[in-house]
Design a protein around this motif. Structure first.
Motif, PDB file in Angstrom:
ATOM      1  N   THR A 159     -79.435 -17.986 -70.247  1.00  0.00           N
ATOM      2  CA  THR A 159     -79.419 -16.632 -68.797  1.00  0.00           C
ATOM      3  C   THR A 159     -81.223 -16.721 -69.172  1.00  0.00           C
ATOM      4  OG1 THR A 159     -77.820 -17.840 -68.757  1.00  0.00           O
ATOM      5  CG2 THR A 159     -78.769 -16.323 -66.841  1.00  0.00           C
ATOM      6  N   TYR A 188     -84.498 -17.456 -68.862  1.00  0.00           N
ATOM      7  CA  TYR A 188     -85.704 -17.674 -67.467  1.00  0.00           C
ATOM      8  C   TYR A 188     -85.861 -16.832 -66.400  1.00  0.00           C
ATOM      9  CZ  TYR A 188     -84.731 -21.177 -71.050  1.00  0.00           C
ATOM     10  OH  TYR A 188     -84.587 -22.392 -72.526  1.00  0.00           O
ATOM     11  N   ARG A 189     -85.239 -15.669 -66.678  1.00  0.00           N
ATOM     12  CA  ARG A 189     -84.978 -14.980 -65.768  1.00  0.00           C
ATOM     13  C   ARG A 189     -86.134 -13.510 -66.122  1.00  0.00           C
ATOM     14  NH1 ARG A 189     -78.869 -13.962 -64.507  1.00  0.00           N
ATOM     15  NH2 ARG A 189     -78.535 -12.896 -66.675  1.00  0.00           N
ATOM     16  N   MET A 248     -88.337 -24.534 -61.666  1.00  0.00           N
ATOM     17  CA  MET A 248     -86.741 -25.135 -61.428  1.00  0.00           C
ATOM     18  C   MET A 248     -86.325 -26.094 -61.713  1.00  0.00           C
ATOM     19  SD  MET A 248     -85.837 -22.571 -59.215  1.00  0.00           S
ATOM     20  CE  MET A 248     -87.029 -21.021 -59.761  1.00  0.00           C
ATOM     21  N   HIS A 306     -85.031 -25.051 -65.043  1.00  0.00           N
ATOM     22  CA  HIS A 306     -83.503 -24.471 -64.740  1.00  0.00           C
ATOM     23  C   HIS A 306     -82.267 -24.706 -64.783  1.00  0.00           C
ATOM     24  CE1 HIS A 306     -85.971 -20.263 -63.467  1.00  0.00           C
ATOM     25  NE2 HIS A 306     -86.442 -20.589 -64.926  1.00  0.00           N
ATOM     26  N   SER A 339     -79.604 -24.992 -67.294  1.00  0.00           N
ATOM     27  CA  SER A 339     -78.050 -24.614 -66.056  1.00  0.00           C
ATOM     28  C   SER A 339     -76.638 -25.474 -66.652  1.00  0.00           C
ATOM     29  CB  SER A 339     -77.874 -24.591 -65.201  1.00  0.00           C
ATOM     30  OG  SER A 339     -78.715 -23.737 -64.505  1.00  0.00           O
ATOM     31  N   LYS A 357     -75.650 -24.807 -70.168  1.00  0.00           N
ATOM     32  CA  LYS A 357     -74.950 -23.427 -70.650  1.00  0.00           C
ATOM     33  C   LYS A 357     -73.683 -24.213 -69.956  1.00  0.00           C
ATOM     34  CE  LYS A 357     -74.383 -19.046 -68.351  1.00  0.00           C
ATOM     35  NZ  LYS A 357     -74.920 -17.623 -67.087  1.00  0.00           N
ATOM     36  N   LEU A 358     -73.656 -25.431 -69.032  1.00  0.00           N
ATOM     37  CA  LEU A 358     -72.239 -25.304 -68.783  1.00  0.00           C
ATOM     38  C   LEU A 358     -71.313 -25.640 -69.322  1.00  0.00           C
ATOM     39  CD1 LEU A 358     -69.685 -25.639 -66.816  1.00  0.00           C
ATOM     40  CD2 LEU A 358     -71.260 -27.916 -65.406  1.00  0.00           C
ATOM     41  N   MET A 368     -70.001 -23.798 -72.213  1.00  0.00           N
ATOM     42  CA  MET A 368     -68.505 -23.149 -71.936  1.00  0.00           C
ATOM     43  C   MET A 368     -68.073 -24.203 -71.581  1.00  0.00           C
ATOM     44  SD  MET A 368     -70.429 -20.290 -69.122  1.00  0.00           S
ATOM     45  CE  MET A 368     -71.162 -21.446 -67.480  1.00  0.00           C
ATOM     46  N   ASP A 412     -65.692 -22.758 -63.636  1.00  0.00           N
ATOM     47  CA  ASP A 412     -66.711 -22.281 -64.661  1.00  0.00           C
ATOM     48  C   ASP A 412     -68.148 -21.714 -63.285  1.00  0.00           C
ATOM     49  OD1 ASP A 412     -66.960 -22.000 -67.722  1.00  0.00           O
ATOM     50  OD2 ASP A 412     -66.529 -24.467 -67.071  1.00  0.00           O
ATOM     51  N   ASP A 439     -69.910 -17.593 -63.943  1.00  0.00           N
ATOM     52  CA  ASP A 439     -71.151 -18.350 -64.557  1.00  0.00           C
ATOM     53  C   ASP A 439     -71.799 -18.506 -64.923  1.00  0.00           C
ATOM     54  OD1 ASP A 439     -70.843 -15.308 -66.395  1.00  0.00           O
ATOM     55  OD2 ASP A 439     -69.747 -16.010 -67.544  1.00  0.00           O
ATOM     56  N   ALA A 440     -71.576 -20.480 -64.357  1.00  0.00           N
ATOM     57  CA  ALA A 440     -72.076 -21.303 -64.304  1.00  0.00           C
ATOM     58  C   ALA A 440     -73.123 -21.565 -63.152  1.00  0.00           C
ATOM     59  CB  ALA A 440     -71.404 -22.577 -64.404  1.00  0.00           C
ATOM     60  N   TYR A 441     -74.785 -22.152 -63.262  1.00  0.00           N
ATOM     61  CA  TYR A 441     -75.308 -22.231 -62.947  1.00  0.00           C
ATOM     62  C   TYR A 441     -75.824 -20.170 -61.583  1.00  0.00           C
ATOM     63  CZ  TYR A 441     -74.596 -27.191 -62.961  1.00  0.00           C
ATOM     64  OH  TYR A 441     -75.563 -28.319 -63.584  1.00  0.00           O
ATOM     65  N   PRO A 442     -76.269 -19.696 -62.544  1.00  0.00           N
ATOM     66  CA  PRO A 442     -76.549 -18.419 -61.882  1.00  0.00           C
ATOM     67  C   PRO A 442     -77.509 -18.676 -60.581  1.00  0.00           C
ATOM     68  CG  PRO A 442     -77.094 -18.952 -64.579  1.00  0.00           C
ATOM     69  CD  PRO A 442     -76.816 -19.583 -64.035  1.00  0.00           C
ATOM     70  N   SER A 479     -79.155 -16.105 -59.846  1.00  0.00           N
ATOM     71  CA  SER A 479     -80.584 -15.515 -60.694  1.00  0.00           C
ATOM     72  C   SER A 479     -81.231 -16.451 -61.054  1.00  0.00           C
ATOM     73  CB  SER A 479     -79.942 -14.082 -61.796  1.00  0.00           C
ATOM     74  OG  SER A 479     -79.370 -14.880 -62.449  1.00  0.00           O
ATOM     75  N   LEU A 480     -81.159 -17.992 -61.265  1.00  0.00           N
ATOM     76  CA  LEU A 480     -82.368 -18.525 -61.649  1.00  0.00           C
ATOM     77  C   LEU A 480     -82.858 -19.316 -60.744  1.00  0.00           C
ATOM     78  CD1 LEU A 480     -80.919 -19.893 -65.575  1.00  0.00           C
ATOM     79  CD2 LEU A 480     -82.293 -17.512 -64.614  1.00  0.00           C
ATOM     80  N   PHE A 481     -82.207 -19.080 -59.509  1.00  0.00           N
ATOM     81  CA  PHE A 481     -82.440 -20.191 -58.094  1.00  0.00           C
ATOM     82  C   PHE A 481     -83.098 -18.922 -57.023  1.00  0.00           C
ATOM     83  CE2 PHE A 481     -79.892 -22.359 -61.121  1.00  0.00           C
ATOM     84  CZ  PHE A 481     -80.712 -23.976 -61.497  1.00  0.00           C
ATOM     85  N   PRO A 482     -84.204 -18.425 -57.676  1.00  0.00           N
ATOM     86  CA  PRO A 482     -84.694 -17.178 -56.548  1.00  0.00           C
ATOM     87  C   PRO A 482     -85.441 -18.650 -55.491  1.00  0.00           C
ATOM     88  CG  PRO A 482     -86.092 -17.351 -58.597  1.00  0.00           C
ATOM     89  CD  PRO A 482     -85.111 -18.334 -59.066  1.00  0.00           C
ATOM     90  N   GLY A 507     -85.960 -22.829 -55.000  1.00  0.00           N
ATOM     91  CA  GLY A 507     -84.917 -22.202 -56.172  1.00  0.00           C
ATOM     92  C   GLY A 507     -83.268 -22.688 -55.116  1.00  0.00           C
TER      93      GLY A 507
END
Lengths: 429, 429
Positions: A187, A190-191, A214, A217, A221, A224-225, A228, B156, B325-328, B330-333, B337
């Protein structure tokens, strides 16, 4: 072996530790001589724990004690002591599955979050050896045996579904350590994040580019999934070259406190990423042009062999030790069935290579833009030179993560790395 | 609500049950009148448990008690009582997440593996209604709300990784129920197994064909691995039309004893498979040609709407309740995004549709060649006619499992089903 559950936690400084060890006859015997004669040195250079080396007349031991916070950051970042319990669980499991490739545990105390292990001597942290340009002839065989056996035998290919679920549950409580990975690897780089850092100003534009990318990102992501929610096997969880101790004739994997049931590619990718970073850092450590070319060639050859030998050994185990509930052989009878199952095994490994390539990329980018950096790069004193090495690694990592399909074989990774060896990046300022 | 943990298990027959309920003031109040006046009837027609309906002067309750073995088979097939615990856990979680769509639990006793619930009246098992040709106007909205909310909020996307791991661990002990699914759905129908049965002799060649179809065996093995090792969300685990009770104005999901953290597509696929089987069985229940065409049209429309409404509601929750917690976010502003994340959400649903199509196929084949059959088909008295309906369903299922990519939209499934409505299969003898 596990003792003193009723004791309460306290940080053991040198004098306390001496008393503690002196009260364990087995450890006294291993060290030899009187407790007063033991030398005790704190050597922890990791991010999380206290590590002591204790030496007596007959031998030495390593003592690792977890602190209730992240050592690298301080008390402001608490971290559960239970990680010592999970590390002990993982170490003992790995010792069964990959004997001789992890240090022997001599004593463990859950309440004190303390583990006493055999002292690895004259081993050094592999990362330091790689920075010095040392080639390790045992490494490929040992690390691929470690990974193939620990991953295969804790997967659905070797375990019943019930055993697998028990294993997952046994490690589910280690989520605080997983969270560190989720934040710092998947995470924050990337921010905008307070703890990020990079070789400024040279990589400022590259860092900004990653924050604005993007496609990247989405890719991080997805990874990350997968991290998890894909409990494929009991993974080490932090298998970089700083968690491997080596001599020319021995390889020992240490520090599995991040262990949990996760995606196999995360471990294999960690090894490959750290080799690739050693490769890209290498030219930064040259004292004369091209003096490390032979070493660099060995590193890329090692990257290829880590994958091919891991895959070969994993497949070999699958063919002969498939006692798990996945892919039951009874569904693949006769020659036709065997051939189709073999093709599926190859397809399985192909998917695992894809995961490996993606996770390797994630492990690279976090070491250049996140909180925890590698001394491979950090020890390149000239920041411009360091940034050049780092930019090459990042360029490859970005491609590996976003265009994973463009790396259908491990040789595609190494050949891309080779092409970037002398690439001149555009740097800020 | 949970009581009597110290009690030891015994099977409660009518007289014991009356005494047991009489000792619970809350239940006495709900039933009304004196215990002697209560009517108690055993009505369990499922495969695993005892179910009693108890009626008093004021109201009724349903009492479900797990037996230490599989009721359908007998004491030779033991099954842990703990499933009642997991069922209770799942029921209470579902009640929080999808209020009004599961029966209210009035009392639970873990030691007795016993749960007392509100009596659903005048609800009937949906499967029976479908066999009678009844259309249910509330069904799509209710079942898609149930699935979207229970799956999203335990995924998630809505939970932190720590919460998710706690949930996985809480249900990990339910592995004996998972094992039933692993064997009876994902393995046995594809090999010679004592408990298999089918409409013989008509489907003999079809059954042999499935056992010899290695592409199908690879596909079912991939689905099995996904079932075992993809804890995406807390799934019901047995969401067929026999686990759904309906009136025209109400839908209630019952019997979540197979609940665990598994792949979402298994639940959605179960609903779709059972609707498709109702569709293919329908012509077998005709008293005059084409008399059930309107019903059949409604069923296929319902298949489409189950997917599209589920996907719409799931995406809506993701857009507004993504606390996981998946696909936050904040990574897609910014706008760029947001647009890229939205495209990824669509890609996620596309992958989930692929899983759904595959699992629906697996759920269909097991009902025609495995141990547990559906009365949709079983009540077609003429075995030749029954085999024709079943063969059509199998032909579609085989394609859905092996050529999942040929069904990129739910309409591809229904249009294939429509084409098979009057297809004449080649049957044995």
């Amino acid at each position: 072996m596990t003792q003193g559950q009723a004791e309460s936690y306290r940080i053991l400084h040198e004098a306390d530790l001496r008393d503690y060890l002196a009260g364990r006859p087995k450890l006294v015997a291993a060290l030899g001589g009187g407790p007063d004669e033991w030398s005790i040195t704190e050597v922890g250079d990791g991010n999380l724990n206290l590590v002591f080396i204790v030496k007596g007349a007959l031998g030495g031991v390593a003592v690792k004690q977890a602190l209730p916070y992240v050592r690298l950051v301080g008390e402001s970042w608490p971290l559960p002591l239970s990680r010592a319990h999970y590390e002990y669980l993982a170490l003992t499991r790995q010792a069964q599955l990959a004997p001789g490739l992890v240090p022997t545990v001599l004593h463990h105390n859950d309440a004190l979050a303390l583990t006493v292990m055999e002292l690895l001597e004259p081993h050094i942290i592999m990362r330091k050896g790689l920075i010095a340009g040392t080639q390790y002839s045992r490494f490929v065989d040992d690390i691929t045996t470690f990974m193939a056996r620990t991953l295969f035998f804790t997967s659905d290919l070797a375990l019943t579904a019930a055993e697998k679920k028990e294993g997952i549950a046994a490690f589910a409580g280690n989520h605080a350590l997983c969270k560190i990975t989720e934040d710092l690897i998947f995470t924050d780089p990337y921010r905008v994040a307070e703890q990020n850092r990079w070789t400024a100003p040279y990589l400022d534009a590259t860092a900004a580019g990653l924050r604005d990318d993007m496609e990247l990102h989405v890719a991080i992501s997805r990874l990350k999934l997968k991290f998890m929610a894909s409990p494929e096997a009991l993974i080490h969880g932090d298998l970089h070259t700083g968690s491997i101790m080596v001599t020319d004739s021995q390889t020992q994997v240490i520090d599995p406190e991040f262990a949990f049931y996760g995606p196999m590619g995360f471990d294999v990718g960690a090894v490959i990423a750290n080799l690739l970073m050693a490769y890209f850092a290498s030219s930064g450590h040259e004292r004369s042009p091209d003096e490390r070319r032979a070493f660099e060639g060995w590193v890329l050859e090692t990257v290829e062999q880590v994958w091919t030998e891991f895959a070969r050994k994993f497949l070999e185990l699958w063919r002969k030790d498939a006692a798990g509930d996945a892919y039951p052989v009874s569904l693949f009878p006769g020659e036709k069935g065997a051939a189709r199952l073999e093709a599926e095994r190859q397809a399985y490994m192909q998917r695992l290579l894809g995961d490996t390539v993606g996770f390797a990329a994630a492990k690279t980018i976090r070491r250049i833009f996140g909180l925890a950096h590698n001394i491979d790069f950090e020890l390149i004193e000239d920041p411009h030179k360091r940034a050049v090495s780092e930019a090459r690694a990042v360029r490859l990592a970005r491609a590996m993560m976003v265009e994973t399909g463009a790396f259908p074989a491990i040789a595609d990774v190494t050949s891309a790395a080779r092409k970037l060896r002398d690439w001149t990046p555009e740097l800020s300022n």
